[in-house]
Scaffold this active site. Structure first.
Site, PDB file in Angstrom:
ATOM      1  N   ASN A 175      61.626 -28.312  -1.115  1.00  0.00           N
ATOM      2  CA  ASN A 175      61.198 -28.998   0.105  1.00  0.00           C
ATOM      3  C   ASN A 175      61.066 -28.084   1.309  1.00  0.00           C
ATOM      4  O   ASN A 175      60.548 -28.507   2.349  1.00  0.00           O
ATOM      5  CB  ASN A 175      62.184 -30.122   0.434  1.00  0.00           C
ATOM      6  CG  ASN A 175      63.605 -29.610   0.605  1.00  0.00           C
ATOM      7  OD1 ASN A 175      64.056 -28.757  -0.149  1.00  0.00           O
ATOM      8  ND2 ASN A 175      64.317 -30.125   1.593  1.00  0.00           N
ATOM      9  N   LYS A 208      69.643 -35.163  -0.541  1.00  0.00           N
ATOM     10  CA  LYS A 208      69.610 -35.037   0.921  1.00  0.00           C
ATOM     11  C   LYS A 208      68.382 -35.735   1.471  1.00  0.00           C
ATOM     12  O   LYS A 208      67.272 -35.509   1.011  1.00  0.00           O
ATOM     13  CB  LYS A 208      69.622 -33.556   1.309  1.00  0.00           C
ATOM     14  CG  LYS A 208      69.789 -33.280   2.806  1.00  0.00           C
ATOM     15  CD  LYS A 208      68.489 -33.182   3.576  1.00  0.00           C
ATOM     16  CE  LYS A 208      67.677 -31.977   3.234  1.00  0.00           C
ATOM     17  NZ  LYS A 208      66.476 -31.841   4.124  1.00  0.00           N
ATOM     18  N   ARG A 243     102.454 -28.103  25.271  1.00  0.00           N
ATOM     19  CA  ARG A 243     103.182 -27.907  24.009  1.00  0.00           C
ATOM     20  C   ARG A 243     102.301 -28.085  22.778  1.00  0.00           C
ATOM     21  O   ARG A 243     102.697 -27.705  21.670  1.00  0.00           O
ATOM     22  CB  ARG A 243     104.375 -28.868  23.952  1.00  0.00           C
ATOM     23  CG  ARG A 243     105.569 -28.388  24.767  1.00  0.00           C
ATOM     24  CD  ARG A 243     106.729 -29.351  24.676  1.00  0.00           C
ATOM     25  NE  ARG A 243     106.534 -30.520  25.530  1.00  0.00           N
ATOM     26  CZ  ARG A 243     107.330 -31.584  25.519  1.00  0.00           C
ATOM     27  NH1 ARG A 243     108.353 -31.637  24.682  1.00  0.00           N
ATOM     28  NH2 ARG A 243     107.096 -32.599  26.336  1.00  0.00           N
ATOM     29  N   LYS A 283      95.110 -32.889  25.283  1.00  0.00           N
ATOM     30  CA  LYS A 283      96.097 -33.542  24.418  1.00  0.00           C
ATOM     31  C   LYS A 283      95.678 -34.915  23.914  1.00  0.00           C
ATOM     32  O   LYS A 283      95.735 -35.187  22.707  1.00  0.00           O
ATOM     33  CB  LYS A 283      97.440 -33.650  25.134  1.00  0.00           C
ATOM     34  CG  LYS A 283      98.513 -34.300  24.251  1.00  0.00           C
ATOM     35  CD  LYS A 283      99.877 -34.303  24.882  1.00  0.00           C
ATOM     36  CE  LYS A 283     100.023 -35.313  25.981  1.00  0.00           C
ATOM     37  NZ  LYS A 283     101.437 -35.489  26.390  1.00  0.00           N
ATOM     38  N   THR A 339     104.721 -39.545  37.044  1.00  0.00           N
ATOM     39  CA  THR A 339     104.105 -40.768  36.525  1.00  0.00           C
ATOM     40  C   THR A 339     103.827 -41.782  37.623  1.00  0.00           C
ATOM     41  O   THR A 339     102.815 -42.490  37.587  1.00  0.00           O
ATOM     42  CB  THR A 339     105.013 -41.404  35.459  1.00  0.00           C
ATOM     43  OG1 THR A 339     106.350 -41.523  35.997  1.00  0.00           O
ATOM     44  CG2 THR A 339     105.065 -40.542  34.198  1.00  0.00           C
ATOM     45  N   ASN A 351      63.358 -41.199 -14.056  1.00  0.00           N
ATOM     46  CA  ASN A 351      64.327 -40.300 -14.670  1.00  0.00           C
ATOM     47  C   ASN A 351      64.000 -38.872 -14.240  1.00  0.00           C
ATOM     48  O   ASN A 351      62.898 -38.387 -14.461  1.00  0.00           O
ATOM     49  CB  ASN A 351      64.299 -40.389 -16.191  1.00  0.00           C
ATOM     50  CG  ASN A 351      65.430 -39.585 -16.832  1.00  0.00           C
ATOM     51  OD1 ASN A 351      66.517 -40.103 -17.083  1.00  0.00           O
ATOM     52  ND2 ASN A 351      65.182 -38.306 -17.096  1.00  0.00           N
ATOM     53  N   ALA A 355      58.854 -30.709 -19.279  1.00  0.00           N
ATOM     54  CA  ALA A 355      59.973 -29.827 -18.943  1.00  0.00           C
ATOM     55  C   ALA A 355      59.492 -28.409 -18.678  1.00  0.00           C
ATOM     56  O   ALA A 355      58.576 -27.905 -19.336  1.00  0.00           O
ATOM     57  CB  ALA A 355      60.991 -29.829 -20.079  1.00  0.00           C
ATOM     58  N   ARG A 384      53.009 -24.522 -17.012  1.00  0.00           N
ATOM     59  CA  ARG A 384      53.808 -23.388 -17.458  1.00  0.00           C
ATOM     60  C   ARG A 384      52.934 -22.500 -18.334  1.00  0.00           C
ATOM     61  O   ARG A 384      51.974 -22.969 -18.960  1.00  0.00           O
ATOM     62  CB  ARG A 384      55.040 -23.860 -18.236  1.00  0.00           C
ATOM     63  CG  ARG A 384      54.753 -24.640 -19.501  1.00  0.00           C
ATOM     64  CD  ARG A 384      56.004 -25.280 -20.064  1.00  0.00           C
ATOM     65  NE  ARG A 384      55.739 -25.922 -21.345  1.00  0.00           N
ATOM     66  CZ  ARG A 384      56.535 -26.813 -21.921  1.00  0.00           C
ATOM     67  NH1 ARG A 384      57.637 -27.192 -21.313  1.00  0.00           N
ATOM     68  NH2 ARG A 384      56.246 -27.343 -23.099  1.00  0.00           N
TER      69      ARG A 384
END
Length: 468
Positions: free
Chosen positions: A387, A352, A15, A22, A80, A378, A424, A441
């Protein structure tokens, strides 16, 4: 007095309409049969014989082998009584009491099993039936008691007279037996019935006909009588178990702002004076300290959280979070994350397999993976550790007191020294020594008026397309 248990877990559970066997369906994060085994172990049962049949390998794989758990196979499901007989070679010579309980009754508590055993011994009974009073007892066998309040008989619902049908006390299907008398009586049980099965309830009549005392223990909470045979009953068991778990935490000093909308699984631990807001889901082996604020709408799985930490609208999985941390909103801490004390992980940050030292901050819109980050670091908005190169995952190391500017890419493997400063917008591919400043950069070039030329070209192309 030796205590033993036979757990009936051989039925297929058609059922449920499920590929999953079950008794392995979970209630508040734990398979039903595991809840049952916890109950009998909590009542000091030294041996637990699990009767398996359909899905035997899956049950054994889930529960494990060894310790107090043993298995007996019921190859054919013939009732049973037949199921209990499969434990005969293992238990028939034992002196003591044996609990017989179904593996799909997850709400039975160890305190109830203990109380039933105590009544059994106090009354010198050969069998004791766990009973419950239901407002609607339809479908259950009724307990008929005599003038001395002893059990006269169990009458199945279909066989009840009008008077018997009005009885609200029902047989839950959990029993306590004198072990030797149980197996002696089982030898006399026959299958001369419409189903051709061997019923455990026939043992009660056999023992009674031999002059043995039969007792009944009426459970305080009727919910403990719930046997799960379909998804509707599974949902009911989940609801009652969740209510029980939540109340337990409230009694122990945890504030649940809205218990009806707070989901806490059975193995979760929470310290006093922690506040849990609505929509929070706490799963698995999660442990939360004292004076924390969790939620709203947060999900923690297999995570540990130190005292005084706040986690809002965030997800953690297999994470270790120190004291005094501030997480979220909308942060994702994945397996292997280990945060020190007073760490800030802000909105839309993913961490992670990374260790982050005390007092460090990753305030927003960043990804840090496979990294070791020192204390008081920071990491600016939009910074990431690159990674994975498509084949291998490499480590990024950032020393104490370093500053990583916004929109920086740290291409692993790479080391950023203590006190270093990453400007940055930099893409860092080489190690940066302690206290060095790194800029990676291209130099900015401004072309006067060139923006208008670009727009003019765009207008011409648009007009040419429209004329076509």
């Amino acid at each position: 007095m030796k205590k033993m248990a036979i757990v009936l877990a051989a039925g297929q559970g058609k059922r449920m309409k499920s590929k999953l066997y079950k008794v392995l369906h979970a209630v508040c994060g734990k398979p039903m049969v595991s809840h049952v085994l916890d109950a009998v172990r909590g009542a000091s049962c030294e041996r637990s014989i699990v009767i398996v049949g359909h899905g035997a390998e899956a049950v054994q794989s889930t529960l494990g082998v060894g310790g107090s758990i043993e298995y007996a196979l019921q190859a054919e499901q013939l009732g049973t009584g037949h199921a209990v007989m499969q434990a005969k070679p293992m238990l028939e010579d034992e002196e003591g009491v044996t609990i017989v309980i179904c593996g799909d009754t997850p709400l039975v508590r160890s305190e109830t099993v203990e109380a039933m055993i105590a009544l059994h011994l106090q009354q010198g009974a050969s069998a004791t039936i766990l009973t419950a009073e239901l407002n609607d007892p339809a479908g259950y066998g009724r307990i008929v008691r005599g003038a001395d309040n002893g059990v006269l008989r169990i009458v199945e619902h279909k066989d009840c007279s009008v008077e018997e049908a009005a009885i609200k006390e029902i047989n839950t299907g959990t029993y306590c037996f004198d072990n030797r008398k149980l197996f002696q009586a089982l030898n006399q049980v026959t299958n001369t019935n419409a189903q051709g099965e061997y019923y455990l309830t026939d043992v009660i009549g056999i023992l009674q006909s031999e002059g043995n005392a039969i007792a009944a223990y009426l459970v305080d909470d009727p919910a403990e009588a719930i046997g799960v045979n379909d998804r509707i009953a599974l949902g009911e068991a989940e609801r009652f178990m969740r209510l029980r778990i939540n109340r337990g935490h409230q009694v122990n000093g945890v504030t649940l702002i809205d218990p009806q909308n707070t989901y806490i699984e059975s193995e979760v631990k929470i310290g006093a004076d922690t506040i849990i807001y609505p929509g929070t889901i706490l799963r698995g082996q999660t442990s939360i300290g004292s004076d924390c604020i969790i939620g709203p709408a947060s999900e923690l799985q297999d995570s540990s959280v130190g005292d005084g930490t706040t986690i809002r609208q965030s997800v953690t999985e297999g994470a270790e979070i120190g004291e005094g941390c501030n997480i979220g909103p909308y942060a994702y801490l994945r397996p292997g994350t280990k945060l020190g004390q007073n760490v800030k992980i802000g909105d839309f940050v993913e961490i992670k397999n990374t260790v982050i030292g005390d007092g460090s901050k990753v305030p927003h819109l960043s990804y840090v993976g496979d990294a070791v980050v020192g204390s008081n670091v920071n990491i600016g908005c939009g910074a990431i550790t690159a990674n994975y190169d498509g084949y291998n995952k490499s480590k990024t190391e950032i020393g104490d007191n370093a500053f990583v500017g916004s929109n920086s890419n740290l291409i692993a493997p790479v080391k950023i020294g203590s006190g270093a400063y990453i400007v940055a917008g930099s893409t860092i591919t080489h190690n940066v020594s302690d206290n060095d400043l790194a800029i990676a950069r291209q130099r900015q070039v401004n072309k006067p008026g060139y923006a208008e030329k670009i727009r003019a070209r765009a207008r011409i192309k648009k007009e040419e397309k429209q004329s076509d």
